[in-house]
Design a protein around this motif. Structure first.
Motif, PDB file in Angstrom:
ATOM      1  N   SER A 120      -4.468 -29.531  51.943  1.00  0.00           N
ATOM      2  CA  SER A 120      -4.156 -30.251  50.694  1.00  0.00           C
ATOM      3  C   SER A 120      -2.771 -29.944  50.138  1.00  0.00           C
ATOM      4  O   SER A 120      -2.337 -30.583  49.178  1.00  0.00           O
ATOM      5  N   GLY A 121      -2.071 -28.974  50.711  1.00  0.00           N
ATOM      6  CA  GLY A 121      -0.712 -28.691  50.274  1.00  0.00           C
ATOM      7  C   GLY A 121      -0.598 -27.863  49.008  1.00  0.00           C
ATOM      8  O   GLY A 121       0.406 -27.962  48.273  1.00  0.00           O
ATOM      9  N   VAL A 122      -1.592 -27.023  48.734  1.00  0.00           N
ATOM     10  CA  VAL A 122      -1.526 -26.135  47.567  1.00  0.00           C
ATOM     11  C   VAL A 122      -0.398 -25.133  47.754  1.00  0.00           C
ATOM     12  O   VAL A 122      -0.259 -24.520  48.821  1.00  0.00           O
ATOM     13  N   THR A 123       0.410 -24.949  46.703  1.00  0.00           N
ATOM     14  CA  THR A 123       1.549 -24.031  46.790  1.00  0.00           C
ATOM     15  C   THR A 123       1.403 -22.785  45.922  1.00  0.00           C
ATOM     16  O   THR A 123       2.194 -21.851  46.041  1.00  0.00           O
ATOM     17  N   HIS A 124       0.398 -22.780  45.036  1.00  0.00           N
ATOM     18  CA  HIS A 124       0.170 -21.594  44.194  1.00  0.00           C
ATOM     19  C   HIS A 124      -1.301 -21.570  43.803  1.00  0.00           C
ATOM     20  O   HIS A 124      -1.891 -22.612  43.491  1.00  0.00           O
ATOM     21  N   LEU A 125      -1.882 -20.366  43.797  1.00  0.00           N
ATOM     22  CA  LEU A 125      -3.291 -20.188  43.431  1.00  0.00           C
ATOM     23  C   LEU A 125      -3.378 -19.377  42.149  1.00  0.00           C
ATOM     24  O   LEU A 125      -2.796 -18.286  42.053  1.00  0.00           O
ATOM     25  N   HIS A 126      -4.109 -19.922  41.176  1.00  0.00           N
ATOM     26  CA  HIS A 126      -4.318 -19.199  39.920  1.00  0.00           C
ATOM     27  C   HIS A 126      -5.804 -18.971  39.718  1.00  0.00           C
ATOM     28  O   HIS A 126      -6.604 -19.921  39.747  1.00  0.00           O
ATOM     29  N   ALA A 127      -6.199 -17.717  39.524  1.00  0.00           N
ATOM     30  CA  ALA A 127      -7.602 -17.360  39.314  1.00  0.00           C
ATOM     31  C   ALA A 127      -7.827 -17.012  37.848  1.00  0.00           C
ATOM     32  O   ALA A 127      -6.965 -16.392  37.209  1.00  0.00           O
ATOM     33  N   HIS A 128      -8.978 -17.408  37.333  1.00  0.00           N
ATOM     34  CA  HIS A 128      -9.368 -16.983  35.995  1.00  0.00           C
ATOM     35  C   HIS A 128     -10.368 -15.848  36.118  1.00  0.00           C
ATOM     36  O   HIS A 128     -11.367 -15.960  36.820  1.00  0.00           O
ATOM     37  N   PHE A 129     -10.047 -14.757  35.437  1.00  0.00           N
ATOM     38  CA  PHE A 129     -10.781 -13.493  35.388  1.00  0.00           C
ATOM     39  C   PHE A 129     -10.312 -12.579  36.521  1.00  0.00           C
ATOM     40  O   PHE A 129     -10.088 -13.023  37.650  1.00  0.00           O
ATOM     41  N   GLY A 130     -10.194 -11.301  36.184  1.00  0.00           N
ATOM     42  CA  GLY A 130      -9.695 -10.318  37.143  1.00  0.00           C
ATOM     43  C   GLY A 130     -10.779  -9.731  38.011  1.00  0.00           C
ATOM     44  O   GLY A 130     -10.578  -8.674  38.623  1.00  0.00           O
ATOM     45  N   THR A 131     -11.933 -10.392  38.083  1.00  0.00           N
ATOM     46  CA  THR A 131     -13.054  -9.921  38.886  1.00  0.00           C
ATOM     47  C   THR A 131     -12.984 -10.540  40.279  1.00  0.00           C
ATOM     48  O   THR A 131     -11.911 -10.567  40.877  1.00  0.00           O
ATOM     49  N   ASN A 132     -14.101 -11.053  40.816  1.00  0.00           N
ATOM     50  CA  ASN A 132     -14.065 -11.519  42.200  1.00  0.00           C
ATOM     51  C   ASN A 132     -13.135 -12.707  42.458  1.00  0.00           C
ATOM     52  O   ASN A 132     -12.584 -12.818  43.557  1.00  0.00           O
ATOM     53  N   PRO A 133     -12.885 -13.636  41.490  1.00  0.00           N
ATOM     54  CA  PRO A 133     -11.906 -14.690  41.795  1.00  0.00           C
ATOM     55  C   PRO A 133     -10.518 -14.122  42.118  1.00  0.00           C
ATOM     56  O   PRO A 133      -9.844 -14.608  43.037  1.00  0.00           O
ATOM     57  N   ALA A 134     -10.100 -13.105  41.366  1.00  0.00           N
ATOM     58  CA  ALA A 134      -8.801 -12.496  41.645  1.00  0.00           C
ATOM     59  C   ALA A 134      -8.818 -11.754  42.974  1.00  0.00           C
ATOM     60  O   ALA A 134      -7.811 -11.704  43.691  1.00  0.00           O
ATOM     61  N   SER A 149      -1.663 -15.844  41.036  1.00  0.00           N
ATOM     62  CA  SER A 149      -1.621 -15.219  39.726  1.00  0.00           C
ATOM     63  C   SER A 149      -3.046 -15.229  39.194  1.00  0.00           C
ATOM     64  O   SER A 149      -3.924 -15.866  39.774  1.00  0.00           O
ATOM     65  N   PHE A 150      -3.293 -14.512  38.112  1.00  0.00           N
ATOM     66  CA  PHE A 150      -4.633 -14.540  37.543  1.00  0.00           C
ATOM     67  C   PHE A 150      -4.580 -14.234  36.051  1.00  0.00           C
ATOM     68  O   PHE A 150      -3.647 -13.587  35.561  1.00  0.00           O
ATOM     69  N   THR A 151      -5.581 -14.746  35.359  1.00  0.00           N
ATOM     70  CA  THR A 151      -5.712 -14.523  33.920  1.00  0.00           C
ATOM     71  C   THR A 151      -6.796 -13.491  33.659  1.00  0.00           C
ATOM     72  O   THR A 151      -7.922 -13.630  34.158  1.00  0.00           O
ATOM     73  N   VAL A 152      -6.460 -12.483  32.893  1.00  0.00           N
ATOM     74  CA  VAL A 152      -7.404 -11.442  32.490  1.00  0.00           C
ATOM     75  C   VAL A 152      -7.838 -11.719  31.055  1.00  0.00           C
ATOM     76  O   VAL A 152      -7.002 -11.856  30.161  1.00  0.00           O
ATOM     77  N   HIS A 153      -9.137 -11.797  30.841  1.00  0.00           N
ATOM     78  CA  HIS A 153      -9.675 -12.048  29.502  1.00  0.00           C
ATOM     79  C   HIS A 153     -10.246 -10.794  28.860  1.00  0.00           C
ATOM     80  O   HIS A 153     -10.137 -10.619  27.649  1.00  0.00           O
ATOM     81  N   GLY A 154     -10.861  -9.916  29.643  1.00  0.00           N
ATOM     82  CA  GLY A 154     -11.582  -8.794  29.085  1.00  0.00           C
ATOM     83  C   GLY A 154     -12.930  -9.254  28.547  1.00  0.00           C
ATOM     84  O   GLY A 154     -13.174 -10.451  28.408  1.00  0.00           O
ATOM     85  N   PRO A 155     -13.834  -8.332  28.235  1.00  0.00           N
ATOM     86  CA  PRO A 155     -13.654  -6.882  28.342  1.00  0.00           C
ATOM     87  C   PRO A 155     -14.015  -6.325  29.709  1.00  0.00           C
ATOM     88  O   PRO A 155     -13.765  -5.144  29.967  1.00  0.00           O
TER      89      PRO A 155
END
Length: 399
Positions: A120-134, A149-155
């Motif tokens: 599909s030609g993806v050039t960047h992967l962004h995960a939400h949450f620093g758990t298993n998606p990251a 890259s990834f987004t950390v929400h906590g806690p």
């Protein structure tokens, strides 16, 4: 540029903020592909979530044979990167609570994504949450996938940062996003100072569906609302005790709990034990429109949590011009200002919680409306999804 978003479960009842973020990123001119590790289609209520599900590819939807096929196909065609990924998975598994086997599965999931991305030609992967998606995003990068890259929400990331290999994920990431100044400070604790410059605060935001809502007067009825998963850390058990205390003072208080979760049966039992059947009701999960109606039918939102990041429902309540009662934890004090747009109490203090609710119930509606307008102004300034997504899109384009 094509961005892939990866979440453990997406779309999900409690993840409308991710849906808004993706829409705003697309409005910036970027193409976004949605990926979810697991499906929770059967739980979806909101029509917008159901539409979003149709745009989302489910990684585990390939089944066990699909996992094995993709794991072996990458091993055959990209042996050296695959071996690097395998060694990383073993290393992560040995220091984690889940163990090595789970991380081999994460590697297989990363292989599926790698094959999909190449098509599909993806050039960047962004995960939400620093758990298993990251974790999956990091393994995908290790076997030759795109920068991540990834987004950390906590806690949760801050409860077990070493088991989650948070420092490793930060080190290997193109950049890291977090949703409050508090959580940025927590990330600073768990990585080298040389990595600090790649950590950016980009707040969760709301769109015009909230900001353009017609103003409605705050009810004179003693109605309060609590929105969230029914679980220990959200504090509903303490909230019921506070309502019981107010009831013993003959102070009328009607509480609506919007949500569901593992403590529902326990909460229902306590409602009966406390004799609050006429005052407290549980709606179960609700659509976004239904949540808005419950908030607008209240004098204030009550959130008695003792473990949070920065709850989006607080933003939603303030955007709907309802003050908020919450706790002095995590990023909440960055938005809720005592005496201005709400009340903050020490987490776990039933007495302080009851005192704040008592004040909500006894204040003139004019004062509550004044606080609500101040809350609207704060959210419009700090949590406008168009502004926040523009910053994130800029990071994607320069990663």
């Amino acid at each position: 540029m094509k961005i892939a978003y990866l979440v453990n479960q997406y779309p999900k009842v409690s993840h409308s903020f991710i849906r808004r973020e993706i829409a705003a990123i697309e409005a910036c001119g970027l193409s976004v592909a949605r990926f979810s590790i697991r499906s929770c289609e059967s739980e979806l209520i909101d029509p917008e979530d159901k539409l979003e599900f149709q745009k989302t590819q489910i990684v585990l939807g390939v089944g066990l044979l699909g996992l094995l096929f993709n794991l072996l196909s990458v091993a055959i065609t990209r042996l050296i990167p695959w071996l690097k990924g395998l060694l990383l998975a073993i290393k992560l598994g040995r220091s984690s609570e889940q163990g090595v086997l789970y991380h081999i599965i994460y590697l297989a999931e990363a292989c599926i994504l790698l094959n999909w991305f190449r098509q599909s030609g993806v050039t960047h992967l962004h995960a939400h949450f620093g758990t298993n998606p990251a974790t999956v995003a990091m393994l995908c990068r290790a076997i030759g996938g795109p920068p991540y890259s990834f987004t950390v929400h906590g806690p949760y990331e801050f409860d077990r940062p070493e088991s989650l290999a948070l420092a490793e994920k930060i080190n290997r990431a193109a950049f890291v996003v977090t949703v409050s100044d508090f959580s940025r400070g927590q990330l600073y604790r768990w990585c080298s100072y040389q990595q600090w410059d790649k950590i950016h605060v980009i707040r969760c935001g709301l769109d015009d569906n909230f900001f353009n809502q017609p103003t409605t007067a705050i009810t004179s009825e003693p109605n309060l609302v609590c929105v969230g998963r029914l679980c220990e850390e959200k504090g509903q058990l303490l909230l019921l005790r506070a309502v019981k205390q107010l009831s013993s003072e003959n102070l009328q208080c009607n509480l609506t709990l919007v949500g569901d979760g593992p403590l529902r049966q326990t909460i229902e039992t306590l409602i009966k034990d406390y004799g609050l059947e006429q005052q407290v009701k549980i709606t179960g999960w609700a659509s976004g429109a239904e949540v808005q109606k419950h908030i607008m039918n209240s004098r204030a939102l009550i959130l008695a949590s003792f473990a949070e990041g920065l709850p989006v429902v607080i933003m939603e309540a303030l955007a709907l011009e309802r003050p908020v009662v919450s706790t002095y934890i995590a990023g909440i004090p960055e938005l809720v200002k005592p005496g201005v747009n709400g009340w903050l109490v020490p987490s776990g203090s039933i007495e302080s919680l009851a005192a704040a609710i008592r004040e909500v119930l006894q204040l003139p509606t004019e004062k509550l409306e004044q606080m609500g307008k101040a809350g609207f102004a704060a959210v419009k300034k700090q949590h406008n999804i168009a502004q926040e997504a523009s910053q994130l899109a800029n990071l994607f384009q320069h990663s």
